[in-house]
Design a protein around this motif. Structure first.
Motif, PDB file in Angstrom:
ATOM      1  N   LYS A   6      53.736 137.767  40.394  1.00 57.95           N
ATOM      2  CA  LYS A   6      54.845 138.565  40.940  1.00 57.95           C
ATOM      3  C   LYS A   6      54.792 140.009  40.463  1.00 57.95           C
ATOM      4  O   LYS A   6      55.045 140.932  41.221  1.00 57.95           O
ATOM      5  N   ASP A   7      54.493 140.211  39.179  1.00 55.93           N
ATOM      6  CA  ASP A   7      54.560 141.549  38.595  1.00 55.93           C
ATOM      7  C   ASP A   7      53.276 142.359  38.752  1.00 55.93           C
ATOM      8  O   ASP A   7      53.300 143.572  38.676  1.00 55.93           O
ATOM      9  N   PHE A   8      52.152 141.709  38.943  1.00 57.96           N
ATOM     10  CA  PHE A   8      50.872 142.413  39.020  1.00 57.96           C
ATOM     11  C   PHE A   8      50.482 142.591  40.480  1.00 57.96           C
ATOM     12  O   PHE A   8      50.266 141.623  41.199  1.00 57.96           O
ATOM     13  N   ARG A   9      50.423 143.851  40.902  1.00 52.88           N
ATOM     14  CA  ARG A   9      50.082 144.143  42.293  1.00 52.88           C
ATOM     15  C   ARG A   9      49.302 145.455  42.369  1.00 52.88           C
ATOM     16  O   ARG A   9      49.900 146.535  42.422  1.00 52.88           O
ATOM     17  N   PRO A  10      47.983 145.367  42.368  1.00 53.07           N
ATOM     18  CA  PRO A  10      47.173 146.591  42.439  1.00 53.07           C
ATOM     19  C   PRO A  10      47.423 147.353  43.744  1.00 53.07           C
ATOM     20  O   PRO A  10      47.715 146.756  44.781  1.00 53.07           O
ATOM     21  N   ARG A  11      47.280 148.660  43.702  1.00 56.97           N
ATOM     22  CA  ARG A  11      47.523 149.504  44.878  1.00 56.97           C
ATOM     23  C   ARG A  11      46.546 149.223  46.008  1.00 56.97           C
ATOM     24  O   ARG A  11      46.883 149.350  47.175  1.00 56.97           O
ATOM     25  N   PHE A  12      45.326 148.837  45.666  1.00 55.83           N
ATOM     26  CA  PHE A  12      44.270 148.696  46.664  1.00 55.83           C
ATOM     27  C   PHE A  12      44.223 147.303  47.300  1.00 55.83           C
ATOM     28  O   PHE A  12      43.353 147.020  48.111  1.00 55.83           O
ATOM     29  N   VAL A  13      45.175 146.441  46.975  1.00 53.92           N
ATOM     30  CA  VAL A  13      45.164 145.071  47.498  1.00 53.92           C
ATOM     31  C   VAL A  13      46.350 144.875  48.439  1.00 53.92           C
ATOM     32  O   VAL A  13      47.471 145.258  48.137  1.00 53.92           O
ATOM     33  N   THR A  14      46.080 144.274  49.571  1.00 53.77           N
ATOM     34  CA  THR A  14      47.144 143.903  50.499  1.00 53.77           C
ATOM     35  C   THR A  14      47.525 142.462  50.225  1.00 53.77           C
ATOM     36  O   THR A  14      46.665 141.592  50.123  1.00 53.77           O
ATOM     37  N   ARG A  15      48.805 142.223  50.075  1.00 51.38           N
ATOM     38  CA  ARG A  15      49.284 140.863  49.805  1.00 51.38           C
ATOM     39  C   ARG A  15      49.497 140.141  51.131  1.00 51.38           C
ATOM     40  O   ARG A  15      50.317 140.523  51.948  1.00 51.38           O
ATOM     41  N   TYR A  16      48.754 139.059  51.330  1.00 48.35           N
ATOM     42  CA  TYR A  16      48.823 138.284  52.561  1.00 48.35           C
ATOM     43  C   TYR A  16      49.677 137.030  52.425  1.00 48.35           C
ATOM     44  O   TYR A  16      50.045 136.426  53.416  1.00 48.35           O
ATOM     45  N   ALA A  17      49.962 136.639  51.198  1.00 48.28           N
ATOM     46  CA  ALA A  17      50.768 135.439  50.964  1.00 48.28           C
ATOM     47  C   ALA A  17      51.514 135.594  49.652  1.00 48.28           C
ATOM     48  O   ALA A  17      51.172 136.428  48.816  1.00 48.28           O
ATOM     49  N   ASP A  18      52.547 134.791  49.475  1.00 51.97           N
ATOM     50  CA  ASP A  18      53.294 134.759  48.220  1.00 51.97           C
ATOM     51  C   ASP A  18      53.151 133.359  47.629  1.00 51.97           C
ATOM     52  O   ASP A  18      54.059 132.531  47.715  1.00 51.97           O
ATOM     53  N   LEU A  19      51.982 133.080  47.084  1.00 51.85           N
ATOM     54  CA  LEU A  19      51.712 131.741  46.564  1.00 51.85           C
ATOM     55  C   LEU A  19      52.416 131.463  45.244  1.00 51.85           C
ATOM     56  O   LEU A  19      52.619 130.301  44.896  1.00 51.85           O
ATOM     57  N   SER A  20      52.807 132.491  44.520  1.00 49.23           N
ATOM     58  CA  SER A  20      53.459 132.252  43.233  1.00 49.23           C
ATOM     59  C   SER A  20      54.767 131.482  43.409  1.00 49.23           C
ATOM     60  O   SER A  20      55.064 130.566  42.641  1.00 49.23           O
ATOM     61  N   SER A  21      55.545 131.795  44.428  1.00 50.70           N
ATOM     62  CA  SER A  21      56.801 131.070  44.638  1.00 50.70           C
ATOM     63  C   SER A  21      56.541 129.646  45.127  1.00 50.70           C
ATOM     64  O   SER A  21      57.246 128.711  44.741  1.00 50.70           O
ATOM     65  N   LEU A  22      55.513 129.459  45.958  1.00 53.43           N
ATOM     66  CA  LEU A  22      55.175 128.108  46.416  1.00 53.43           C
ATOM     67  C   LEU A  22      54.709 127.228  45.258  1.00 53.43           C
ATOM     68  O   LEU A  22      55.098 126.063  45.146  1.00 53.43           O
ATOM     69  N   ILE A  23      53.882 127.792  44.387  1.00 51.53           N
ATOM     70  CA  ILE A  23      53.396 127.042  43.237  1.00 51.53           C
ATOM     71  C   ILE A  23      54.551 126.706  42.297  1.00 51.53           C
ATOM     72  O   ILE A  23      54.657 125.584  41.799  1.00 51.53           O
ATOM     73  N   SER A  24      55.433 127.662  42.075  1.00 54.71           N
ATOM     74  CA  SER A  24      56.592 127.427  41.211  1.00 54.71           C
ATOM     75  C   SER A  24      57.474 126.314  41.755  1.00 54.71           C
ATOM     76  O   SER A  24      57.927 125.444  41.008  1.00 54.71           O
ATOM     77  N   GLN A  25      57.732 126.315  43.054  1.00 52.79           N
ATOM     78  CA  GLN A  25      58.545 125.258  43.671  1.00 52.79           C
ATOM     79  C   GLN A  25      57.879 123.896  43.530  1.00 52.79           C
ATOM     80  O   GLN A  25      58.542 122.900  43.238  1.00 52.79           O
ATOM     81  N   ALA A  26      56.568 123.837  43.726  1.00 50.04           N
ATOM     82  CA  ALA A  26      55.850 122.570  43.616  1.00 50.04           C
ATOM     83  C   ALA A  26      55.899 122.038  42.189  1.00 50.04           C
ATOM     84  O   ALA A  26      56.155 120.848  41.966  1.00 50.04           O
ATOM     85  N   VAL A  27      55.688 122.901  41.216  1.00 52.56           N
ATOM     86  CA  VAL A  27      55.714 122.475  39.816  1.00 52.56           C
ATOM     87  C   VAL A  27      57.120 122.039  39.414  1.00 52.56           C
ATOM     88  O   VAL A  27      57.294 121.045  38.717  1.00 52.56           O
ATOM     89  N   GLU A  28      58.134 122.762  39.856  1.00 51.00           N
ATOM     90  CA  GLU A  28      59.518 122.390  39.550  1.00 51.00           C
ATOM     91  C   GLU A  28      59.877 121.034  40.165  1.00 51.00           C
ATOM     92  O   GLU A  28      60.536 120.215  39.543  1.00 51.00           O
ATOM     93  N   GLY A  29      59.436 120.794  41.401  1.00 52.41           N
ATOM     94  CA  GLY A  29      59.684 119.511  42.053  1.00 52.41           C
ATOM     95  C   GLY A  29      59.014 118.364  41.326  1.00 52.41           C
ATOM     96  O   GLY A  29      59.596 117.296  41.115  1.00 52.41           O
ATOM     97  N   TYR A  30      57.774 118.574  40.909  1.00 52.06           N
ATOM     98  CA  TYR A  30      57.034 117.557  40.159  1.00 52.06           C
ATOM     99  C   TYR A  30      57.730 117.264  38.829  1.00 52.06           C
ATOM    100  O   TYR A  30      57.954 116.104  38.471  1.00 52.06           O
ATOM    101  N   ALA A  31      58.072 118.308  38.092  1.00 55.04           N
ATOM    102  CA  ALA A  31      58.726 118.135  36.793  1.00 55.04           C
ATOM    103  C   ALA A  31      60.055 117.399  36.939  1.00 55.04           C
ATOM    104  O   ALA A  31      60.386 116.527  36.128  1.00 55.04           O
ATOM    105  N   ASP A  32      60.808 117.711  37.986  1.00 53.63           N
ATOM    106  CA  ASP A  32      62.083 117.038  38.231  1.00 53.63           C
ATOM    107  C   ASP A  32      61.877 115.550  38.501  1.00 53.63           C
ATOM    108  O   ASP A  32      62.608 114.706  37.973  1.00 53.63           O
ATOM    109  N   GLU A  33      60.872 115.210  39.302  1.00 53.70           N
ATOM    110  CA  GLU A  33      60.597 113.799  39.595  1.00 53.70           C
ATOM    111  C   GLU A  33      60.146 113.038  38.351  1.00 53.70           C
ATOM    112  O   GLU A  33      60.514 111.881  38.165  1.00 53.70           O
ATOM    113  N   VAL A  34      59.370 113.691  37.493  1.00 53.38           N
ATOM    114  CA  VAL A  34      58.939 113.040  36.255  1.00 53.38           C
ATOM    115  C   VAL A  34      60.138 112.832  35.335  1.00 53.38           C
ATOM    116  O   VAL A  34      60.324 111.747  34.777  1.00 53.38           O
TER     117      VAL A  34
END
Length: 73
Positions: A6-34
């Protein structure tokens, strides 16, 4: 490019996806089920299958006192 951070975004890179939020949601869901005990479900648990197989094996050897000592029957 993939949006893994989320915090690291070089000027020369175009962001095509926001995978950090998807990964966070998946990990939170897994942890909750466990935490709540919904994961692993009994049919997906290797220990459950091993326990079931050992009980079947114990019952098949039930007539012999030597083989049924560790079966809990």
């Amino acid at each position: 490019m993939l949006g893994l951070f989320k915090d690291f975004r070089p000027r020369f890179v175009t962001r095509y996806a926001d995978l950090s939020s998807l990964i966070s949601q998946a990990v939170e869901g897994y942890a909750d089920e466990v935490r709540t005990g919904r994961f692993p479900a009994q049919e997906r648990s290797r220990l459950s299958r091993i326990w079931h197989k050992s009980k079947v094996a114990c019952h098949s050897w039930r007539a012999s006192p030597i083989f049924s000592l560790g079966c809990g029957i």
